[in-house]
Design an enzyme around this catalytic site. Structure first.
Site, mmCIF file in Angstrom:
data_model
loop_
_atom_site.group_PDB
_atom_site.id
_atom_site.type_symbol
_atom_site.label_atom_id
_atom_site.label_comp_id
_atom_site.label_asym_id
_atom_site.label_seq_id
_atom_site.Cartn_x
_atom_site.Cartn_y
_atom_site.Cartn_z
ATOM 1 N N ARG A 57 -35.979 12.646 21.806
ATOM 2 C CA ARG A 57 -37.163 12.979 22.605
ATOM 3 C C ARG A 57 -36.798 13.939 23.716
ATOM 4 N NH1 ARG A 57 -39.490 7.010 23.675
ATOM 5 N NH2 ARG A 57 -37.260 6.689 23.771
ATOM 6 N N GLY A 106 -33.629 1.390 19.561
ATOM 7 C CA GLY A 106 -33.563 0.301 20.526
ATOM 8 C C GLY A 106 -34.557 0.525 21.643
ATOM 9 N N THR A 134 -28.650 8.273 20.653
ATOM 10 C CA THR A 134 -28.196 8.428 22.040
ATOM 11 C C THR A 134 -28.061 7.094 22.757
ATOM 12 O OG1 THR A 134 -30.445 8.762 22.877
ATOM 13 C CG2 THR A 134 -29.212 10.736 22.224
ATOM 14 N N CYS A 153 -20.906 1.695 5.800
ATOM 15 C CA CYS A 153 -21.619 0.897 4.794
ATOM 16 C C CYS A 153 -22.458 1.764 3.860
ATOM 17 C CB CYS A 153 -22.470 -0.184 5.457
ATOM 18 S SG CYS A 153 -23.914 0.403 6.373
ATOM 19 N N ARG A 163 -33.419 -0.169 24.875
ATOM 20 C CA ARG A 163 -32.524 -0.320 26.028
ATOM 21 C C ARG A 163 -32.730 -1.713 26.613
ATOM 22 N NH1 ARG A 163 -29.749 4.377 26.474
ATOM 23 N NH2 ARG A 163 -30.761 6.212 25.590
ATOM 24 N N ASP A 180 -40.371 12.625 18.303
ATOM 25 C CA ASP A 180 -40.500 11.187 18.548
ATOM 26 C C ASP A 180 -40.607 10.467 17.207
ATOM 27 O OD1 ASP A 180 -41.764 8.561 19.156
ATOM 28 O OD2 ASP A 180 -41.871 9.374 21.188
ATOM 29 N N VAL A 181 -39.904 9.352 17.083
ATOM 30 C CA VAL A 181 -39.888 8.613 15.814
ATOM 31 C C VAL A 181 -41.268 8.053 15.456
ATOM 32 C CG1 VAL A 181 -39.278 6.345 16.760
ATOM 33 C CG2 VAL A 181 -38.450 7.000 14.482
ATOM 34 N N ILE A 239 -23.785 -7.070 21.325
ATOM 35 C CA ILE A 239 -23.001 -5.839 21.131
ATOM 36 C C ILE A 239 -22.198 -5.604 22.399
ATOM 37 C CG2 ILE A 239 -23.090 -3.375 20.608
ATOM 38 C CD1 ILE A 239 -25.899 -3.988 19.342
ATOM 39 N N CYS A 299 -29.852 -0.893 12.163
ATOM 40 C CA CYS A 299 -29.317 -1.918 13.043
ATOM 41 C C CYS A 299 -30.469 -2.772 13.567
ATOM 42 C CB CYS A 299 -28.564 -1.257 14.198
ATOM 43 S SG CYS A 299 -27.752 -2.430 15.298
ATOM 44 N N GLY A 342 -32.108 7.201 17.073
ATOM 45 C CA GLY A 342 -31.528 6.317 18.075
ATOM 46 C C GLY A 342 -30.069 6.628 18.341
#
Length: 203
Positions: A33, A74, A10, A186, A76, A52-53, A152, A107, A8
């Site tokens: 991707r 995310g 990008t 972290c 988007r 691809d995840v 955010i 996140c 993620g």
């Protein structure tokens, strides 16, 4: 030079985390991707793995040889029901275990601190997906850092606060720059290992 792979990287917050990791001197890899989504300002500075995840073999390639993992998946602005992120999270954890990696940050959303009945209707589907991710993360047995930001914001960096298992309560937003920085930093603080962390700007 420590090696970190982003899932993620990008997206809005992901880009900030990648830029901060580069500034910190880390060796950065991204699973993407489509290479066209990678910003020009850091495209030549990172290693790209196309995939691809939701494909575990692609995830294994991305994780191989790395030391740290940062997950900023995310949708988007797509709020329709999905399991792509929770499926991806399961793949990342499986690949990490196979590669004997321990440390990752992820996140999620501060809506997870709320009673599900109080979450705004528009966010119910995505919140359900974040909850599936959090349950997977909590049960993984690895040194996770689950970071739960509120809104955010596209704002400059500011002073921010963190708290375990709750929202810090100072505000309902966090700068994307501060969030990106914290998602990386972290990983270097053992006090955050195995913790669910609320974060927000102090106003």
């Amino acid at each position: 030079m420590q090696k970190i792979v982003f899932f993620g990287g990008t997206g809005m917050s992901g880009q900030c985390a990648v830029r901060y990791a580069l500034k910190k001197g880390l060796s950065v890899r991204l699973l993407v991707r489509n290479e066209a989504t990678v910003p020009e300002d850091f495209k030549a500075k990172v290693e790209l793995v196309q995939g691809d995840v939701t494909n575990v073999e692609d995830v294994k390639k991305a994780v191989a040889g790395q030391e740290l993992v940062c997950v900023v998946l995310g949708t988007r602005n797509d709020l329709k029901p999905t399991t792509a992120m929770s499926d991806g999270m399961s793949n990342i954890i499986a690949a990490m275990k196979e590669a004997s990696l321990k440390k990752f940050s992820v996140c999620l959303s501060s809506f997870l601190f709320m009673d599900p009945d109080k979450v705004p209707a528009i966010f119910v589907n995505i919140n359900g997906e974040h909850r599936r991710m959090l349950e997977t993360v909590k049960g993984c047995g690895l040194e996770y850092r689950a970071v739960l930001p509120p809104h955010i914001a596209d704002e400059p960096q500011a002073e921010f606060a963190t708290a375990y298992d709750k929202a810090p309560g100072h505000s309902r937003s966090i700068s994307k720059l501060d969030l990106g920085q914290f998602l990386v930093d972290c990983l270097f603080d053992e006090a955050h290992a195995g913790k669910v962390i609320g974060i927000c700007t102090i106003k």
